[in-house]
Design a protein around this motif. Structure first.
Motif, PDB file in Angstrom:
ATOM      1  N   ARG A 133     101.424  53.902  14.860  1.00 26.73           N
ATOM      2  CA  ARG A 133     101.295  54.168  16.287  1.00 26.73           C
ATOM      3  C   ARG A 133      99.961  54.821  16.705  1.00 26.73           C
ATOM      4  NH1 ARG A 133     106.098  53.091  15.161  1.00 26.73           N
ATOM      5  NH2 ARG A 133     107.919  52.861  16.431  1.00 26.73           N
ATOM      6  N   ALA A 134      99.301  55.547  15.804  1.00 23.64           N
ATOM      7  CA  ALA A 134      98.071  56.261  16.166  1.00 23.64           C
ATOM      8  C   ALA A 134      96.938  55.275  16.452  1.00 23.64           C
ATOM      9  CB  ALA A 134      97.664  57.219  15.055  1.00 23.64           C
ATOM     10  N   ARG A 135      96.028  55.716  17.279  1.00 22.75           N
ATOM     11  CA  ARG A 135      94.869  54.901  17.670  1.00 22.75           C
ATOM     12  C   ARG A 135      93.606  55.573  17.151  1.00 22.75           C
ATOM     13  NH1 ARG A 135      91.620  54.201  22.816  1.00 22.75           N
ATOM     14  NH2 ARG A 135      92.200  56.341  23.272  1.00 22.75           N
ATOM     15  N   ARG A 136      92.775  54.835  16.436  1.00 25.52           N
ATOM     16  CA  ARG A 136      91.503  55.356  15.915  1.00 25.52           C
ATOM     17  C   ARG A 136      90.375  54.931  16.850  1.00 25.52           C
ATOM     18  NH1 ARG A 136      92.170  57.178  10.640  1.00 25.52           N
ATOM     19  NH2 ARG A 136      94.180  56.605   9.769  1.00 25.52           N
ATOM     20  N   VAL A 137      89.572  55.911  17.245  1.00 28.96           N
ATOM     21  CA  VAL A 137      88.484  55.645  18.181  1.00 28.96           C
ATOM     22  C   VAL A 137      87.171  56.051  17.506  1.00 28.96           C
ATOM     23  CG1 VAL A 137      87.543  56.148  20.457  1.00 28.96           C
ATOM     24  CG2 VAL A 137      90.035  56.150  20.107  1.00 28.96           C
TER      25      VAL A 137
ATOM     26  N   LEU B 165      96.469  60.715  18.748  1.00 29.28           N
ATOM     27  CA  LEU B 165      97.903  60.776  18.482  1.00 29.28           C
ATOM     28  C   LEU B 165      98.740  60.602  19.743  1.00 29.28           C
ATOM     29  CD1 LEU B 165      98.165  63.672  15.875  1.00 29.28           C
ATOM     30  CD2 LEU B 165      98.283  61.221  15.477  1.00 29.28           C
ATOM     31  N   THR B 166      98.110  60.356  20.886  1.00 29.51           N
ATOM     32  CA  THR B 166      98.856  60.195  22.133  1.00 29.51           C
ATOM     33  C   THR B 166      99.964  59.147  22.011  1.00 29.51           C
ATOM     34  OG1 THR B 166      96.917  60.891  23.390  1.00 29.51           O
ATOM     35  CG2 THR B 166      98.656  59.752  24.611  1.00 29.51           C
ATOM     36  N   PRO B 167      99.699  57.974  21.416  1.00 30.06           N
ATOM     37  CA  PRO B 167     100.783  57.004  21.277  1.00 30.06           C
ATOM     38  C   PRO B 167     101.926  57.507  20.370  1.00 30.06           C
ATOM     39  CG  PRO B 167      98.661  55.924  21.014  1.00 30.06           C
ATOM     40  CD  PRO B 167      98.404  57.405  21.009  1.00 30.06           C
ATOM     41  N   VAL B 168     101.609  58.321  19.383  1.00 28.60           N
ATOM     42  CA  VAL B 168     102.632  58.896  18.504  1.00 28.60           C
ATOM     43  C   VAL B 168     103.501  59.873  19.296  1.00 28.60           C
ATOM     44  CG1 VAL B 168     103.049  60.326  16.449  1.00 28.60           C
ATOM     45  CG2 VAL B 168     101.184  58.643  16.455  1.00 28.60           C
ATOM     46  N   LEU B 169     102.844  60.731  20.072  1.00 30.27           N
ATOM     47  CA  LEU B 169     103.568  61.727  20.859  1.00 30.27           C
ATOM     48  C   LEU B 169     104.406  61.095  21.958  1.00 30.27           C
ATOM     49  CD1 LEU B 169     100.695  64.351  21.198  1.00 30.27           C
ATOM     50  CD2 LEU B 169     102.546  64.324  19.523  1.00 30.27           C
ATOM     51  N   ALA B 170     103.981  59.952  22.454  1.00 30.01           N
ATOM     52  CA  ALA B 170     104.696  59.280  23.537  1.00 30.01           C
ATOM     53  C   ALA B 170     105.890  58.457  23.048  1.00 30.01           C
ATOM     54  CB  ALA B 170     103.733  58.376  24.310  1.00 30.01           C
ATOM     55  N   ASP B 171     106.012  58.284  21.744  1.00 33.01           N
ATOM     56  CA  ASP B 171     107.098  57.515  21.152  1.00 33.01           C
ATOM     57  C   ASP B 171     108.143  58.487  20.592  1.00 33.01           C
ATOM     58  OD1 ASP B 171     107.728  54.626  19.789  1.00 33.01           O
ATOM     59  OD2 ASP B 171     108.294  56.286  18.480  1.00 33.01           O
ATOM     60  N   ALA B 172     109.346  58.461  21.144  1.00 30.21           N
ATOM     61  CA  ALA B 172     110.377  59.440  20.767  1.00 30.21           C
ATOM     62  C   ALA B 172     110.670  59.428  19.273  1.00 30.21           C
ATOM     63  CB  ALA B 172     111.658  59.185  21.561  1.00 30.21           C
TER      64      ALA B 172
ATOM     65  N   ALA C  37      94.141  71.539  21.441  1.00 28.13           N
ATOM     66  CA  ALA C  37      95.143  71.324  22.457  1.00 28.13           C
ATOM     67  C   ALA C  37      96.348  70.550  21.904  1.00 28.13           C
ATOM     68  CB  ALA C  37      94.558  70.557  23.634  1.00 28.13           C
ATOM     69  N   ARG C  38      96.116  69.553  21.043  1.00 27.38           N
ATOM     70  CA  ARG C  38      97.260  68.782  20.555  1.00 27.38           C
ATOM     71  C   ARG C  38      98.176  69.629  19.687  1.00 27.38           C
ATOM     72  NH1 ARG C  38      93.669  63.905  18.541  1.00 27.38           N
ATOM     73  NH2 ARG C  38      92.380  65.719  18.182  1.00 27.38           N
ATOM     74  N   GLY C  39      97.645  70.649  19.057  1.00 22.14           N
ATOM     75  CA  GLY C  39      98.466  71.563  18.273  1.00 22.14           C
ATOM     76  C   GLY C  39      99.461  72.325  19.131  1.00 22.14           C
TER      77      GLY C  39
END
Length: 181
Positions: free
Chosen positions: A18-22, A35-42, A67-69
């Motif tokens: 699910r994670a996106r590498r930029v 990790l936004t897609p990971v966090l958005a997936d229950a 912030a993600r922490g």
């Protein structure tokens, strides 16, 4: 295979899926793991939170790094029945604050925590963040919390970037990573 290992492997697989590498963000040569897609997936979020909190004992408080922490640390704390301390970037908290300035792979930053309202003396703290790279942010967090009288039980991260020396800089602290980048 024990149940803990299965949980960690499941979380790792979901992060990888699910994670996106930029590339070249926030500047050229740096790879940012979104990790936004990971966090958005229950399912993925739940698996990551469960795995980050596995095996830690005798903890009084979870600290999440800006912030993600924050997101991860708050969820781990809730899962473990504990409170959470947000370790903020400079200028986000009202004074007085305790602060620590440190070097990043692409600059310099300062972390802060409240100097009043939360007594950290003797508290056993688990630090939670998304990525361990050079160890600068986590190392500064450890120093900041220890200066306030806390004892660091360990560090739990989603990903560790090998080859940047982060784990080596934290050699006196137990570090657990769900996967390596």
């Amino acid at each position: 295979m024990d149940e803990s290992r299965k949980q960690i492997e499941r979380a790792h697989a979901l992060v990888e899926a699910r994670a996106r590498r930029v590339q070249d963000f926030p500047e050229p040569g740096v790879e940012f793991l979104d990790l936004t897609p990971v966090l958005a997936d229950a399912e993925a979020f739940g698996a990551v939170i469960d795995a980050l909190g596995l095996g830690w004992a005798d903890i009084d408080l979870v600290a999440g790094l800006d912030a993600r922490g924050f997101l991860l640390g708050a969820a781990v704390a809730r899962e473990l029945g504990l409170g959470v301390l947000a370790i903020r970037k400079a200028g986000k908290l009202p004074p007085p604050v305790h602060s620590r300035t440190y070097s990043l792979e692409y600059g310099e930053a300062t972390l802060e925590i409240p100097a009043e309202g939360v007594d950290l003396r003797g508290r056993r703290i688990l630090i939670v963040d998304d990525v361990l790279a050079t160890g600068g942010t986590v190392g500064a967090s450890i120093e900041l919390l220890e200066e306030c009288g806390a004892e660091i039980v360990g560090v739990s991260v989603v990903l560790e970037v090998p080859g940047l020396g982060g784990r080596d800089k934290l050699s006196s602290t137990t570090v657990r990573s769900l996967s390596e980048s």
